[in-house]
Scaffold this motif. Structure first.
Motif, PDB file in Angstrom:
ATOM      1  N   THR A  61       2.717   6.154   3.643  1.00 22.52           N
ATOM      2  CA  THR A  61       3.650   6.470   4.508  1.00 22.52           C
ATOM      3  C   THR A  61       3.670   5.589   5.694  1.00 22.52           C
ATOM      4  OG1 THR A  61       3.714   8.783   4.166  1.00 22.52           O
ATOM      5  CG2 THR A  61       4.779   8.065   6.149  1.00 22.52           C
ATOM      6  N   TYR A  62       2.275   5.099   6.276  1.00 19.45           N
ATOM      7  CA  TYR A  62       2.168   4.433   7.410  1.00 19.45           C
ATOM      8  C   TYR A  62       1.832   2.971   6.963  1.00 19.45           C
ATOM      9  CZ  TYR A  62       3.063   8.783   9.429  1.00 19.45           C
ATOM     10  OH  TYR A  62       3.453  10.222   9.823  1.00 19.45           O
ATOM     11  N   ASP A  63       2.132   2.578   5.604  1.00 24.42           N
ATOM     12  CA  ASP A  63       1.554   1.051   5.297  1.00 24.42           C
ATOM     13  C   ASP A  63       2.217   0.148   6.177  1.00 24.42           C
ATOM     14  OD1 ASP A  63      -0.068   2.255   3.419  1.00 24.42           O
ATOM     15  OD2 ASP A  63       1.070   2.007   1.681  1.00 24.42           O
ATOM     16  N   ARG A  64       3.759   0.255   6.181  1.00 27.94           N
ATOM     17  CA  ARG A  64       4.388  -0.692   6.959  1.00 27.94           C
ATOM     18  C   ARG A  64       3.838  -0.655   8.341  1.00 27.94           C
ATOM     19  NH1 ARG A  64       9.775  -2.684   8.314  1.00 27.94           N
ATOM     20  NH2 ARG A  64       9.541  -3.675  10.266  1.00 27.94           N
ATOM     21  N   TRP A  65       3.779   0.324   8.877  1.00 30.09           N
ATOM     22  CA  TRP A  65       3.035   0.431  10.438  1.00 30.09           C
ATOM     23  C   TRP A  65       2.003  -0.432  10.466  1.00 30.09           C
ATOM     24  CZ3 TRP A  65      -1.391   2.851  12.290  1.00 30.09           C
ATOM     25  CH2 TRP A  65      -1.558   2.849  13.772  1.00 30.09           C
ATOM     26  N   ALA A  66       0.955  -0.071   9.463  1.00 27.14           N
ATOM     27  CA  ALA A  66      -0.377  -0.785   9.458  1.00 27.14           C
ATOM     28  C   ALA A  66      -0.087  -2.347   9.275  1.00 27.14           C
ATOM     29  CB  ALA A  66      -1.263  -0.560   8.135  1.00 27.14           C
ATOM     30  N   MET A  67       0.749  -2.750   8.616  1.00 25.91           N
ATOM     31  CA  MET A  67       1.148  -4.117   8.488  1.00 25.91           C
ATOM     32  C   MET A  67       1.413  -4.673   9.998  1.00 25.91           C
ATOM     33  SD  MET A  67       0.111  -5.100   5.621  1.00 25.91           S
ATOM     34  CE  MET A  67       0.610  -6.803   5.156  1.00 25.91           C
ATOM     35  N   ASP A  68       2.280  -4.035  10.398  1.00 24.78           N
ATOM     36  CA  ASP A  68       2.966  -4.231  11.767  1.00 24.78           C
ATOM     37  C   ASP A  68       1.867  -4.390  12.642  1.00 24.78           C
ATOM     38  OD1 ASP A  68       5.248  -4.884  10.599  1.00 24.78           O
ATOM     39  OD2 ASP A  68       6.120  -2.846  11.738  1.00 24.78           O
ATOM     40  N   MET A  69       0.862  -3.466  12.946  1.00 22.52           N
ATOM     41  CA  MET A  69      -0.118  -3.320  13.664  1.00 22.52           C
ATOM     42  C   MET A  69      -1.049  -4.834  13.548  1.00 22.52           C
ATOM     43  SD  MET A  69      -1.884  -1.910  16.144  1.00 22.52           S
ATOM     44  CE  MET A  69      -1.406  -0.259  16.374  1.00 22.52           C
ATOM     45  N   SER A  70      -1.337  -4.894  12.298  1.00 22.30           N
ATOM     46  CA  SER A  70      -2.113  -6.330  11.834  1.00 22.30           C
ATOM     47  C   SER A  70      -1.659  -7.429  12.460  1.00 22.30           C
ATOM     48  CB  SER A  70      -2.351  -6.517  10.320  1.00 22.30           C
ATOM     49  OG  SER A  70      -3.105  -7.253   9.996  1.00 22.30           O
ATOM     50  N   LYS A  71      -0.266  -7.532  12.214  1.00 22.83           N
ATOM     51  CA  LYS A  71       0.464  -8.575  12.669  1.00 22.83           C
ATOM     52  C   LYS A  71       0.385  -8.831  14.394  1.00 22.83           C
ATOM     53  CE  LYS A  71       3.952  -8.747   9.191  1.00 22.83           C
ATOM     54  NZ  LYS A  71       5.124  -8.868   8.744  1.00 22.83           N
ATOM     55  N   SER A  72       0.332  -7.494  15.071  1.00 22.08           N
ATOM     56  CA  SER A  72       0.136  -7.745  16.460  1.00 22.08           C
ATOM     57  C   SER A  72      -1.316  -8.063  16.819  1.00 22.08           C
ATOM     58  CB  SER A  72       0.377  -6.031  17.004  1.00 22.08           C
ATOM     59  OG  SER A  72       0.390  -5.834  18.454  1.00 22.08           O
ATOM     60  N   PHE A  73      -2.249  -7.492  16.287  1.00 17.98           N
ATOM     61  CA  PHE A  73      -3.493  -8.131  16.584  1.00 17.98           C
ATOM     62  C   PHE A  73      -3.371  -9.566  16.126  1.00 17.98           C
ATOM     63  CE2 PHE A  73      -7.505  -9.903  14.895  1.00 17.98           C
ATOM     64  CZ  PHE A  73      -8.327  -9.121  15.906  1.00 17.98           C
ATOM     65  N   ASP A  74      -3.081 -10.293  15.255  1.00 12.24           N
ATOM     66  CA  ASP A  74      -3.017 -11.643  15.031  1.00 12.24           C
ATOM     67  C   ASP A  74      -2.362 -12.498  16.112  1.00 12.24           C
ATOM     68  OD1 ASP A  74      -4.304 -11.230  12.646  1.00 12.24           O
ATOM     69  OD2 ASP A  74      -2.427 -11.239  11.071  1.00 12.24           O
ATOM     70  N   LYS A  75      -1.349 -11.863  16.667  1.00 15.82           N
ATOM     71  CA  LYS A  75      -0.687 -12.494  17.779  1.00 15.82           C
ATOM     72  C   LYS A  75      -1.418 -12.345  19.098  1.00 15.82           C
ATOM     73  CE  LYS A  75       4.013 -11.584  15.699  1.00 15.82           C
ATOM     74  NZ  LYS A  75       5.238 -10.958  15.949  1.00 15.82           N
ATOM     75  N   SER A  76      -2.356 -11.602  19.189  1.00 22.23           N
ATOM     76  CA  SER A  76      -2.961 -11.363  20.691  1.00 22.23           C
ATOM     77  C   SER A  76      -3.910 -12.367  20.984  1.00 22.23           C
ATOM     78  CB  SER A  76      -3.960  -9.817  20.393  1.00 22.23           C
ATOM     79  OG  SER A  76      -4.886 -10.083  19.514  1.00 22.23           O
ATOM     80  N   GLY A  77      -4.295 -13.066  20.171  1.00 22.86           N
ATOM     81  CA  GLY A  77      -5.248 -14.237  20.372  1.00 22.86           C
ATOM     82  C   GLY A  77      -6.648 -14.026  20.305  1.00 22.86           C
ATOM     83  N   VAL A  78      -6.973 -12.751  20.005  1.00 23.21           N
ATOM     84  CA  VAL A  78      -8.342 -12.132  19.663  1.00 23.21           C
ATOM     85  C   VAL A  78      -8.750 -12.621  18.281  1.00 23.21           C
ATOM     86  CG1 VAL A  78      -9.787 -10.128  19.074  1.00 23.21           C
ATOM     87  CG2 VAL A  78      -7.990 -10.138  21.197  1.00 23.21           C
ATOM     88  N   THR A  79     -10.118 -12.997  18.550  1.00 22.31           N
ATOM     89  CA  THR A  79     -10.440 -13.898  17.127  1.00 22.31           C
ATOM     90  C   THR A  79     -11.503 -13.007  16.389  1.00 22.31           C
ATOM     91  OG1 THR A  79     -11.958 -15.309  18.346  1.00 22.31           O
ATOM     92  CG2 THR A  79      -9.795 -16.035  17.849  1.00 22.31           C
TER      93      THR A  79
END
Length: 265
Positions: free
Chosen positions: A215-233
């Protein structure tokens, strides 16, 4: 034997040999036709197989499809995209940002040593906790456990913030957190096994269905993209007021670092 009979016998022998050669030639021709036809069929089958493989390889994978699926936001999130996950008392003035990947061994070590102190501080209103989930280990170590566990965390958050924190702690526990090279979290059955250690999730039919249905697979993918944009490595990463805090190895070191960050030092 007369010369005439001898010639007749030779002629008969030659005729018999000619007939046998014609029969053999016909058999050879038929065999060649079968081989050619078989080769054509095999070539067509091979071409078809290659074509099918090419088409299949160009098709989006499960998680690529999930990234384009309709978004279902867990309860207890904020923002139009549901990616703001903040837990704690509203009156707490400071917010600790915590960046983690569920398969991360360093995150597990942090949770096992400092997680209880983080929870105490959140409950006491010392600060709010903002969670940002990552899935980059799925790329490095191969697999899909980070994404699947993040989706399951969304299902736990949909139950309650407390269930989310309890489930996150269980995923990182010494008894249940796998080696990052072992993709146990990719299996729904394993995620549900971990959930059975959390009272709010054990036997929770809605949670179980959300995990199994993705149910929350799309949400997880969006959260992952948010992390990728954060600059945290890397994970775990802690920030307060945009300033990175060195990851402490003990509860005492964590308290000292947080007190310093709250004081703006």
């Amino acid at each position: 034997m007369s010369s005439r009979n001898s010639q007749q016998n030779k002629a008969a022998a030659r005729e018999k040999l000619r007939v046998e050669r014609e029969k053999q030639a016909k058999k050879d021709k038929a065999r060649r036709q079968v081989f050619v036809a078989g080769g054509v069929v095999a070539a067509l089958a091979l071409a078809g197989g290659i074509g099918y493989a090419v088409v299949q390889s160009s098709q989006p994978g499960y998680w690529e499809k999930a990234a384009e699926a309709p978004l279902v936001k867990p309860k207890n999130t904020k923002g139009a995209d549901g990616l703001t996950v903040v837990i704690g008392k509203p009156e707490a003035k400071k917010t600790l940002e915590l960046y983690e990947d569920s398969r991360c061994p360093a995150c597990a070590a942090f949770e096992q040593t400092v997680g209880e102190q983080v929870r105490k501080d959140v409950d006491a209103g010392k600060f709010k906790l903002r969670y940002i989930g990552a899935t980059f280990i799925d790329n490095g170590a191969k697999g899909e456990g980070s994404k699947n566990a993040l989706s399951a965390l969304g299902a736990a958050l949909n139950v309650s913030p407390e269930a989310f924190l309890d489930y996150k702690a269980a995923l990182y526990s010494k008894a249940l957190h796998p080696d990052e090279r072992v993709d146990s979290f990719a299996k729904d059955d394993y995620l549900l096994k971990v959930a059975d250690t959390v009272p709010a999730l054990k036997g929770n039919a809605e949670f179980k269905k959300a995990v199994e249905d993705g149910t929350y697979d799309r949400w997880a993918m969006d959260m992952s993209k948010s992390f990728d944009k954060s600059g945290v490595t890397g994970t775990p990463t802690l920030k307060m007021d945009g300033k990175k805090i060195d990851t402490p190895a003990t509860p005492e070191a964590f308290t000292a670092a947080i007190d310093k960050a709250i004081a703006g030092q």
